[in-house]
Write a protein that holds these residues in place. Sequence first.
Motif, mmCIF file in Angstrom:
data_model
loop_
_atom_site.group_PDB
_atom_site.id
_atom_site.type_symbol
_atom_site.label_atom_id
_atom_site.label_comp_id
_atom_site.label_asym_id
_atom_site.label_seq_id
_atom_site.Cartn_x
_atom_site.Cartn_y
_atom_site.Cartn_z
ATOM 1 N N PHE A 197 0.811 -1.191 0.019
ATOM 2 C CA PHE A 197 0.043 -0.040 0.084
ATOM 3 C C PHE A 197 1.118 1.342 0.105
ATOM 4 O O PHE A 197 1.965 1.237 0.486
ATOM 5 C CB PHE A 197 -0.983 0.047 1.386
ATOM 6 C CG PHE A 197 -1.684 1.281 1.525
ATOM 7 C CD1 PHE A 197 -2.803 1.530 0.984
ATOM 8 C CD2 PHE A 197 -1.186 2.142 2.546
ATOM 9 C CE1 PHE A 197 -3.470 2.949 1.086
ATOM 10 C CE2 PHE A 197 -1.753 3.297 2.936
ATOM 11 C CZ PHE A 197 -3.106 3.579 2.097
ATOM 12 N N VAL A 198 0.623 2.302 -0.887
ATOM 13 C CA VAL A 198 1.068 3.624 -1.074
ATOM 14 C C VAL A 198 0.160 4.646 -0.997
ATOM 15 O O VAL A 198 -0.906 4.776 -1.958
ATOM 16 C CB VAL A 198 2.229 3.779 -2.102
ATOM 17 C CG1 VAL A 198 2.790 5.090 -1.946
ATOM 18 C CG2 VAL A 198 3.337 2.796 -1.871
ATOM 19 N N TYR A 199 0.368 5.627 -0.040
ATOM 20 C CA TYR A 199 -0.475 6.721 -0.012
ATOM 21 C C TYR A 199 0.516 8.148 0.100
ATOM 22 O O TYR A 199 1.205 8.097 1.129
ATOM 23 C CB TYR A 199 -1.480 6.615 1.109
ATOM 24 C CG TYR A 199 -2.246 7.794 1.762
ATOM 25 C CD1 TYR A 199 -3.504 7.998 1.610
ATOM 26 C CD2 TYR A 199 -1.699 8.888 2.647
ATOM 27 C CE1 TYR A 199 -4.478 9.289 1.914
ATOM 28 C CE2 TYR A 199 -2.460 9.977 2.975
ATOM 29 C CZ TYR A 199 -3.816 10.089 2.525
ATOM 30 O OH TYR A 199 -4.452 11.110 2.940
ATOM 31 N N GLU A 200 0.091 9.102 -1.009
ATOM 32 C CA GLU A 200 1.061 10.082 -0.952
ATOM 33 C C GLU A 200 0.545 11.532 -1.295
ATOM 34 O O GLU A 200 -0.306 11.312 -2.035
ATOM 35 C CB GLU A 200 2.509 9.869 -1.712
ATOM 36 C CG GLU A 200 2.314 9.499 -3.153
ATOM 37 C CD GLU A 200 3.354 8.807 -3.857
ATOM 38 O OE1 GLU A 200 4.286 8.289 -3.093
ATOM 39 O OE2 GLU A 200 3.847 9.130 -4.958
ATOM 40 N N TRP A 201 0.904 12.693 -0.735
ATOM 41 C CA TRP A 201 0.552 13.705 -1.071
ATOM 42 C C TRP A 201 1.551 14.285 -2.113
ATOM 43 O O TRP A 201 2.620 14.301 -1.871
ATOM 44 C CB TRP A 201 0.240 14.567 0.055
ATOM 45 C CG TRP A 201 -0.556 14.375 1.105
ATOM 46 C CD1 TRP A 201 -1.335 13.103 1.225
ATOM 47 C CD2 TRP A 201 -1.186 15.212 1.840
ATOM 48 N NE1 TRP A 201 -2.228 13.405 2.188
ATOM 49 C CE2 TRP A 201 -1.956 14.474 2.911
ATOM 50 C CE3 TRP A 201 -0.858 16.593 2.350
ATOM 51 C CZ2 TRP A 201 -2.796 15.262 3.930
ATOM 52 C CZ3 TRP A 201 -1.694 17.243 3.537
ATOM 53 C CH2 TRP A 201 -2.512 16.386 4.151
ATOM 54 N N ARG A 202 0.965 14.912 -3.419
ATOM 55 C CA ARG A 202 1.958 15.650 -4.422
ATOM 56 C C ARG A 202 1.648 17.040 -4.478
ATOM 57 O O ARG A 202 0.177 17.431 -4.676
ATOM 58 C CB ARG A 202 1.644 14.581 -5.429
ATOM 59 C CG ARG A 202 2.193 13.387 -5.386
ATOM 60 C CD ARG A 202 2.273 12.463 -6.622
ATOM 61 N NE ARG A 202 2.622 11.128 -6.524
ATOM 62 C CZ ARG A 202 2.721 10.450 -7.617
ATOM 63 N NH1 ARG A 202 2.241 10.775 -8.897
ATOM 64 N NH2 ARG A 202 2.813 9.042 -7.584
ATOM 65 N N ASP A 203 2.637 17.787 -4.825
ATOM 66 C CA ASP A 203 2.179 19.137 -5.236
ATOM 67 C C ASP A 203 2.169 19.401 -6.735
ATOM 68 O O ASP A 203 1.788 20.080 -7.005
ATOM 69 C CB ASP A 203 3.336 20.073 -4.579
ATOM 70 C CG ASP A 203 4.747 19.850 -5.017
ATOM 71 O OD1 ASP A 203 4.845 18.985 -5.873
ATOM 72 O OD2 ASP A 203 5.704 20.469 -4.622
ATOM 73 N N ASP A 204 2.574 18.226 -7.437
ATOM 74 C CA ASP A 204 2.250 18.057 -8.899
ATOM 75 C C ASP A 204 1.951 16.619 -9.125
ATOM 76 O O ASP A 204 2.811 15.896 -8.547
ATOM 77 C CB ASP A 204 3.477 18.878 -9.734
ATOM 78 C CG ASP A 204 3.576 18.730 -11.074
ATOM 79 O OD1 ASP A 204 2.982 19.531 -11.723
ATOM 80 O OD2 ASP A 204 3.808 17.610 -11.778
ATOM 81 N N PRO A 205 1.170 16.305 -10.173
ATOM 82 C CA PRO A 205 1.137 14.953 -10.593
ATOM 83 C C PRO A 205 2.537 14.123 -10.988
ATOM 84 O O PRO A 205 2.538 13.102 -10.797
ATOM 85 C CB PRO A 205 -0.076 14.913 -11.414
ATOM 86 C CG PRO A 205 -0.658 16.068 -11.649
ATOM 87 C CD PRO A 205 0.398 17.093 -11.244
ATOM 88 N N TYR A 206 3.216 14.608 -11.494
ATOM 89 C CA TYR A 206 4.463 14.200 -12.111
ATOM 90 C C TYR A 206 5.776 14.470 -11.746
ATOM 91 O O TYR A 206 6.628 13.617 -11.270
ATOM 92 C CB TYR A 206 4.373 14.443 -13.795
ATOM 93 C CG TYR A 206 2.918 14.181 -14.119
ATOM 94 C CD1 TYR A 206 2.429 13.036 -14.428
ATOM 95 C CD2 TYR A 206 2.058 15.270 -14.750
ATOM 96 C CE1 TYR A 206 1.091 12.709 -14.842
ATOM 97 C CE2 TYR A 206 0.551 14.968 -15.344
ATOM 98 C CZ TYR A 206 0.348 13.942 -15.233
ATOM 99 O OH TYR A 206 -0.908 13.469 -15.801
#
Length: 208
Positions: A97-106
């Motif tokens: 399982f991975v759960y992450e917040w990103r400031d840009d999708p890529y």
Amino acid sequence: VAIDVGAAHASQQPALRTYEDYALGESERGAAVGAEAGVNSVAVTDETAASGKHSLKISDGAGQKPSYFPYITYPLEIAEGRLHAGFDLRVEPGAQFVYEWRDDPYKYNLGPRLAVDAQGWLTANNKRLLQLPYSKWVRFDIVCSLGPKAAGTYELTIRLPGAAPQHFADLACAPNFKMLNCVVIMAPANGPSVYYLDNVEFKPEKKT
């Protein structure tokens, strides 16, 4: 990892998803979902639930390309303030399982990131915290400041069944993580495995 953000908008994100109003077999709403028919899937089930009768079942398979399938991307686009996010998670043996917040999708600075490996070990931005029990519901709650008050850290509270809540303060994420574009959930295992989600929350703190 290239994740499709899709056409969903932050305004479509409910504060709480309980999946009780979803049909059995329905995929996630208000999100981009990547899955390969016959190999992996994201679908509502009544096999188990943290509360109520429904949860979201993420089923992984062998030979998937790319390896992070299936995935769910929730667009949020929050530039400032504090966000409370949470979910109930039940991992079955072998699931990843991975759960992450990103400031840009890529090309992103990585915000809070929780990962569970095939042995059930939980890490927070690569810091090992504890080992999760299989086939048990565990509650996760994250609080992170964005915009001018972003400090490259976040708070995490974990509630294991039958145990007192465990609180982890000042967990480190990328120093340049200032705004939230999307939250991505992935299943990077390369073999048959399952985990379940319930009570998925995104609650921006109200300004006073």
